[in-house]
Design a protein around this motif. Structure first.
Motif, PDB file in Angstrom:
ATOM      1  N   ALA A 185     -11.020  -6.253  15.854  1.00 66.14           N
ATOM      2  CA  ALA A 185      -9.975  -6.996  15.187  1.00 66.14           C
ATOM      3  C   ALA A 185      -8.385  -6.996  14.771  1.00 66.14           C
ATOM      4  CB  ALA A 185     -10.747  -7.322  13.763  1.00 66.14           C
ATOM      5  N   TYR A 187     -20.685  -9.675  15.084  1.00 62.82           N
ATOM      6  CA  TYR A 187     -19.772  -9.195  14.671  1.00 62.82           C
ATOM      7  C   TYR A 187     -18.711 -10.917  15.191  1.00 62.82           C
ATOM      8  CZ  TYR A 187     -19.705  -3.856  14.343  1.00 62.82           C
ATOM      9  OH  TYR A 187     -20.077  -2.978  14.400  1.00 62.82           O
ATOM     10  N   LEU A 199     -14.995 -11.901  13.540  1.00 64.63           N
ATOM     11  CA  LEU A 199     -14.207 -11.508  14.871  1.00 64.63           C
ATOM     12  C   LEU A 199     -13.799 -12.714  14.508  1.00 64.63           C
ATOM     13  CD1 LEU A 199     -15.335  -9.639  17.265  1.00 64.63           C
ATOM     14  CD2 LEU A 199     -13.215  -9.112  16.041  1.00 64.63           C
ATOM     15  N   ASN A 213     -15.424 -11.657  22.142  1.00 64.31           N
ATOM     16  CA  ASN A 213     -16.661 -11.213  22.624  1.00 64.31           C
ATOM     17  C   ASN A 213     -17.798 -10.931  23.065  1.00 64.31           C
ATOM     18  OD1 ASN A 213     -18.870 -11.249  19.437  1.00 64.31           O
ATOM     19  ND2 ASN A 213     -18.302  -9.541  19.789  1.00 64.31           N
ATOM     20  N   VAL A 236     -10.808 -14.635  20.731  1.00 56.06           N
ATOM     21  CA  VAL A 236     -11.763 -13.015  19.795  1.00 56.06           C
ATOM     22  C   VAL A 236     -12.778 -13.242  19.888  1.00 56.06           C
ATOM     23  CG1 VAL A 236      -9.605 -12.191  18.257  1.00 56.06           C
ATOM     24  CG2 VAL A 236     -11.309 -14.475  17.460  1.00 56.06           C
TER      25      VAL A 236
END
Length: 167
Positions: A37, A136, A140, A121, A117
């Motif tokens: 992040a 996550y 994120l 990921n 993001v």
């Protein structure tokens, strides 16, 4: 070479340089709350290029930031995550602005931050074979949206000021 084209090239070079500097500085800071992040301040300069200069210039600023930023940070493997996710996010931003010019810089930035993001990921999970990092993803995406709002407001202010200066 006409004066308008020279002006655009110069502004593009300045935006690419500032984006690269912002990316390098941001890379030195620890991640926000969760791994991966970041605030994404360097993306503001890509969005400024998109709004003020056009898609070709925005793609140039993006490419300079990702490629040279990865080299300067000593993390060349980050190109595997940043290039495809950032490119897709930028293309979606371009499409959003092309087909519906009513969206604000904030909305366009939120789309870009969230998509970027999320795809980073997913790419990391696929490349590493570690699907547990998918946990996550919601955090994120939320971080990407929040940073997109921040970047969008910054871009709105900068573009308004620059338009007055450059007129």
């Amino acid at each position: 070479m006409n004066k308008r084209f020279s002006k655009k090239i110069t502004i593009c070079a300045v935006l690419a340089t500032i984006s690269l500097i912002a990316f390098t500085i941001e890379n030195l800071l620890p991640p926000l709350f969760i791994p991966g992040a970041r605030l994404g301040i360097s993306n503001a300069f890509i969005l400024i290029a998109l709004l003020m200069l056009g898609k070709e210039y925005a793609l140039t600023v993006f490419a300079v930031k990702v490629i040279f930023g990865s080299i300067f940070s000593g993390n060349v493997s980050s190109i595997l995550y940043s290039l495809p996710s950032g490119f897709i996010a930028l293309v979606l931003q371009i499409l959003l602005l092309s087909f519906c010019n009513r969206f604000s810089a904030v909305a366009v930035s939120v789309l870009g931050g969230t998509v970027n993001v999320t795809l980073q990921n997913l790419t990391f999970c696929l490349i590493s074979g570690s699907m547990e990092y998918i946990i996550y993803l919601p955090y994120l995406a939320l971080t990407g949206a929040i940073s997109g709002v921040l970047v969008g407001f910054i871009v709105t202010i900068i573009v308004n000021k620059l338009n007055k200066i450059l007129e």
